[in-house]
Scaffold this motif. Sequence first.
Motif, PDB file in Angstrom:
ATOM      1  N   SER A 124       5.087  12.809 -12.417  1.00 30.56           N
ATOM      2  CA  SER A 124       4.717  12.765 -13.837  1.00 30.56           C
ATOM      3  C   SER A 124       4.594  11.353 -14.384  1.00 30.56           C
ATOM      4  N   SER A 125       5.185  10.364 -13.695  1.00 33.75           N
ATOM      5  CA  SER A 125       5.099   8.986 -14.170  1.00 33.75           C
ATOM      6  C   SER A 125       4.986   8.040 -12.988  1.00 33.75           C
ATOM      7  N   LEU A 126       4.242   6.966 -13.190  1.00 28.86           N
ATOM      8  CA  LEU A 126       3.965   6.006 -12.129  1.00 28.86           C
ATOM      9  C   LEU A 126       4.116   4.597 -12.676  1.00 28.86           C
ATOM     10  N   TYR A 127       4.764   3.749 -11.903  1.00 26.14           N
ATOM     11  CA  TYR A 127       4.853   2.334 -12.239  1.00 26.14           C
ATOM     12  C   TYR A 127       3.934   1.593 -11.291  1.00 26.14           C
ATOM     13  N   LEU A 128       2.994   0.844 -11.837  1.00 23.79           N
ATOM     14  CA  LEU A 128       2.095   0.028 -11.039  1.00 23.79           C
ATOM     15  C   LEU A 128       2.651  -1.377 -11.010  1.00 23.79           C
ATOM     16  N   ALA A 129       3.195  -1.743  -9.872  1.00 25.19           N
ATOM     17  CA  ALA A 129       3.811  -3.057  -9.722  1.00 25.19           C
ATOM     18  C   ALA A 129       2.745  -4.138  -9.851  1.00 25.19           C
ATOM     19  N   PRO A 130       3.046  -5.198 -10.619  1.00 25.20           N
ATOM     20  CA  PRO A 130       2.063  -6.271 -10.734  1.00 25.20           C
ATOM     21  C   PRO A 130       1.886  -6.929  -9.381  1.00 25.20           C
ATOM     22  N   GLY A 131       0.653  -7.116  -9.001  1.00 24.32           N
ATOM     23  CA  GLY A 131       0.370  -7.719  -7.703  1.00 24.32           C
ATOM     24  C   GLY A 131      -0.730  -8.738  -7.830  1.00 24.32           C
ATOM     25  N   GLY A 132      -0.954  -9.420  -6.774  1.00 24.63           N
ATOM     26  CA  GLY A 132      -1.980 -10.448  -6.770  1.00 24.63           C
ATOM     27  C   GLY A 132      -3.334  -9.909  -6.367  1.00 24.63           C
ATOM     28  N   THR A 133      -3.704  -8.734  -6.876  1.00 25.46           N
ATOM     29  CA  THR A 133      -5.013  -8.185  -6.518  1.00 25.46           C
ATOM     30  C   THR A 133      -5.875  -8.024  -7.756  1.00 25.46           C
ATOM     31  N   SER A 134      -7.163  -8.030  -7.525  1.00 20.20           N
ATOM     32  CA  SER A 134      -8.089  -7.803  -8.632  1.00 20.20           C
ATOM     33  C   SER A 134      -8.269  -6.307  -8.890  1.00 20.20           C
ATOM     34  N   LEU A 135      -7.597  -5.467  -8.118  1.00 19.94           N
ATOM     35  CA  LEU A 135      -7.698  -4.016  -8.301  1.00 19.94           C
ATOM     36  C   LEU A 135      -6.769  -3.486  -9.383  1.00 19.94           C
ATOM     37  N   ASN A 136      -5.787  -4.280  -9.808  1.00 18.72           N
ATOM     38  CA  ASN A 136      -4.815  -3.794 -10.793  1.00 18.72           C
ATOM     39  C   ASN A 136      -5.480  -3.294 -12.068  1.00 18.72           C
TER      40      ASN A 136
ATOM     41  N   GLU B   5       8.832   7.766 -12.084  1.00 18.90           N
ATOM     42  CA  GLU B   5       9.225   8.612 -10.960  1.00 18.90           C
ATOM     43  C   GLU B   5       8.833   7.978  -9.625  1.00 18.90           C
ATOM     44  N   VAL B   6       7.632   7.369  -9.578  1.00 19.42           N
ATOM     45  CA  VAL B   6       7.161   6.721  -8.354  1.00 19.42           C
ATOM     46  C   VAL B   6       6.663   5.321  -8.670  1.00 19.42           C
ATOM     47  N   VAL B   7       6.616   4.483  -7.623  1.00 18.57           N
ATOM     48  CA  VAL B   7       6.158   3.097  -7.750  1.00 18.57           C
ATOM     49  C   VAL B   7       4.994   2.887  -6.790  1.00 18.57           C
ATOM     50  N   LEU B   8       3.870   2.425  -7.330  1.00 24.46           N
ATOM     51  CA  LEU B   8       2.722   2.073  -6.505  1.00 24.46           C
ATOM     52  C   LEU B   8       2.728   0.563  -6.315  1.00 24.46           C
ATOM     53  N   GLU B   9       2.850   0.145  -5.064  1.00 21.88           N
ATOM     54  CA  GLU B   9       2.874  -1.279  -4.749  1.00 21.88           C
ATOM     55  C   GLU B   9       1.565  -1.661  -4.076  1.00 21.88           C
ATOM     56  N   LEU B  10       0.824  -2.573  -4.697  1.00 26.14           N
ATOM     57  CA  LEU B  10      -0.385  -3.136  -4.096  1.00 26.14           C
ATOM     58  C   LEU B  10       0.018  -4.462  -3.473  1.00 26.14           C
ATOM     59  N   PHE B  11       0.023  -4.519  -2.150  1.00 22.60           N
ATOM     60  CA  PHE B  11       0.491  -5.721  -1.470  1.00 22.60           C
ATOM     61  C   PHE B  11      -0.546  -6.830  -1.440  1.00 22.60           C
ATOM     62  N   GLY B  12      -1.769  -6.479  -1.566  1.00 17.77           N
ATOM     63  CA  GLY B  12      -2.798  -7.504  -1.568  1.00 17.77           C
ATOM     64  C   GLY B  12      -4.143  -6.936  -1.173  1.00 17.77           C
ATOM     65  N   GLU B  13      -5.127  -7.751  -1.402  1.00 14.47           N
ATOM     66  CA  GLU B  13      -6.479  -7.390  -1.007  1.00 14.47           C
ATOM     67  C   GLU B  13      -7.057  -8.542  -0.216  1.00 14.47           C
TER      68      GLU B  13
END
Length: 167
Positions: free
Chosen positions: A32-44, A71-79
């Motif tokens: 029901s909820s997602l945290y988008l971790a700030p990352g060094g990608t242009s996809l954020n 509830e969940v964390v989406l981690e974008l490690f890089g592009e």
Amino acid sequence: MPRRRTLLALLAAAPLAGCGFHLRGAPEFAFSSLYLAPGGTSLNQPLIRTLQGAGGRLLLYTDPGQQAQAEVVLELFGEQRSRTVVGMTTAGQVRELQLGLSVHFRLRDQRGGVWIGDTRLARTEDVSYSESVSLAKESEEALLYRNMQTDLVQQIVRRLAAAKAPR
């Protein structure tokens, strides 16, 4: 005569009704909820816009102070972007390039359970090249990178919609 046209139109549409075709609706997530971790990608930013615009009941958090509420964390490690020469003339001039864009991400919950393990998605596009129109080709490359970025964002959203809680 109008009845005949209506009948013919219904007969023509009947195969489509039986095939199960329907438009893709808003994605439904198992969380029901997602945290988008700030990352060094242009996809954020495109990913945030897509998730917010998808409708549905998903709460999206982007502020690091709100991470514990999700509830969940989406981690974008890089592009990673690539630009490879794949074709040359007999004179040694570049004629064709292959542009690539890949992203590396993971989805986990607050307890450390992995919903989507480390995943790398990639897209490539071939583009012709000519020195005489290099400025136009730079614009074309930028447009292709944006299109690949949009496609990768859509792939991530589809993967998020298909994700299930770890057992």
